[in-house]
Design an enzyme around this catalytic site. Structure first.
Site, PDB file in Angstrom:
ATOM      1  N   TYR A  56       0.831  -1.207   0.000  1.00  0.00           N
ATOM      2  CA  TYR A  56       0.000   0.000   0.000  1.00  0.00           C
ATOM      3  C   TYR A  56       0.864   1.255   0.000  1.00  0.00           C
ATOM      4  O   TYR A  56       0.627   2.203  -0.750  1.00  0.00           O
ATOM      5  CB  TYR A  56      -0.910  -0.022   1.224  1.00  0.00           C
ATOM      6  CG  TYR A  56      -1.801   1.179   1.379  1.00  0.00           C
ATOM      7  CD1 TYR A  56      -2.981   1.285   0.664  1.00  0.00           C
ATOM      8  CD2 TYR A  56      -1.468   2.211   2.261  1.00  0.00           C
ATOM      9  CE1 TYR A  56      -3.818   2.388   0.807  1.00  0.00           C
ATOM     10  CE2 TYR A  56      -2.295   3.314   2.411  1.00  0.00           C
ATOM     11  CZ  TYR A  56      -3.468   3.397   1.681  1.00  0.00           C
ATOM     12  OH  TYR A  56      -4.288   4.493   1.832  1.00  0.00           O
ATOM     13  N   ARG A  76      -0.566   8.099  17.953  1.00  0.00           N
ATOM     14  CA  ARG A  76      -1.062   8.506  16.643  1.00  0.00           C
ATOM     15  C   ARG A  76      -1.663   9.912  16.700  1.00  0.00           C
ATOM     16  O   ARG A  76      -2.172  10.336  17.736  1.00  0.00           O
ATOM     17  CB  ARG A  76      -2.154   7.538  16.152  1.00  0.00           C
ATOM     18  CG  ARG A  76      -1.699   6.106  15.895  1.00  0.00           C
ATOM     19  CD  ARG A  76      -0.800   5.992  14.676  1.00  0.00           C
ATOM     20  NE  ARG A  76      -0.431   4.613  14.399  1.00  0.00           N
ATOM     21  CZ  ARG A  76       0.710   4.035  14.822  1.00  0.00           C
ATOM     22  NH1 ARG A  76       1.571   4.738  15.568  1.00  0.00           N
ATOM     23  NH2 ARG A  76       0.982   2.789  14.502  1.00  0.00           N
TER      24      ARG A  76
END
Length: 319
Positions: free
Chosen positions: A141, A213
């Protein structure tokens, strides 16, 4: 009446970000000279060059926001790196080449922070994309998405095209993929909390809960996408993210969801499951140079709104 001079085609228009752009446009961010066209895989198979070309001939866009991609969470990526590479390479090449051949004025494609090198210094910024291999868990990806940047430069240098890309950090919001096995971390946790609350069991979070994150609310990202389409003229990508100071751990994210869903049970961390990358802190300094006053939705408020949407739409959201 204002004449429509911009026909904006949004690929992946029924996904998380596409639905957010559609809502923001409908809520007043659209302009009278713009016509917005949201398409999905039902309208064309973008891995087919002939179907992609036919889509562009049918709608005759002047501008494109390219969101369509094969996507998935950590474990789906680990299982299917080749599929992620081949599918996304076909989609991206077909969309960009059809845009070029049909004379589209501007394309804004969507990348991901996972394209950055695994071994790097933090915070990462737009100059570091090609400095080394991405994390091995999702190399297919990641490399396919990196190639959009390569193609954008090529179309700019050879043909003078205004093709660019944005790099959002972890996006979440209404219309996300809430599949526990294949979805991203935040929507997966929302679904898990819902089920744990229903069954009266503990919430099991995969991994240690320590990775950190930066999460961006899909409606904030939508507003920024529209700004990029209208105002941003660099070929070089731009990171769309909250600041470094707004980074949260997976544990903190799980706790915010538990609070929003009024879950009172125990949180258990399954350390036999992979954490993936520990952090991928991104700098939004470039964005702030352009938009110093942009206001992001506070994380807990955005989580609360997303959880409320999931609860209200559970029958469809869980698929």
């Amino acid at each position: 009446m204002t004449e429509v001079t911009k026909r904006i085609l949004v690929t992946g228009g029924t996904g998380l970000v596409g639905r957010a752009i559609e809502k923001v446009v409908a809520d007043g961010e659209g302009q009278p000279d713009e016509e917005w066209i949201f398409v999905s895989s039902r309208d064309a198979d973008l891995t087919s060059s002939s179907e992609t070309k036919a889509l562009f001939e049918r709608h005759k866009p002047t501008h494109v926001i390219h969101l369509a991609a094969m996507v998935g969470g950590l474990f789906k990526n680990i299982r299917s790196n080749l599929d992620f590479w081949r599918t996304n390479i076909h989609i991206n090449d077909n969309v960009l080449h059809s845009a070029h051949e049909s004379g589209v004025q501007k394309v804004v494609s969507c990348l991901s922070t996972c394209i950055f090198p695994d071994k790097t210094t933090y915070p990462i910024d737009e100059t570091m994309i090609h400095n080394g291999p991405p994390h091995s868990s999702n190399f297919g990806y990641s490399y396919a998405k990196r190639m959009i940047d390569v193609q954008n430069r090529g179309y700019s240098e050879q043909h003078g095209r205004r093709f660019t890309a944005v790099i959002p950090t972890n996006v979440f919001g209404p219309h996300d993929n809430f599949n526990i096995e294949d979805g991203h971390v935040l929507p997966g946790l929302i679904h898990k909390v819902y089920l744990a609350k229903q069954s009266g069991s503990a919430l099991t979070v995969w991994g240690t809960g320590k990775p950190r994150r930066q999460f961006i609310y899909s409606l904030d990202l939508a507003r920024l996408f529209i700004w990029v389409l209208r105002e941003y003229d660099e070929v070089d990508p731009i990171i769309l993210s909250v600041g470094e100071e707004d980074e949260v751990s997976i544990r903190e994210a799980a706790e915010a969801i538990a609070e929003a869903m009024e879950f009172r049970g125990e949180l258990v961390f399954d350390t036999t499951k992979s954490d993936g990358q520990f952090k991928k802190t991104a700098s939004n300094a470039k964005l702030r140079r352009y938009l110093p006053e942009f206001q992001f939705t506070p994380f807990r408020k955005a989580v609360k709104e997303t959880c409320a949407w999931f609860n209200a739409n559970y029958a469809n959201a869980r698929k």
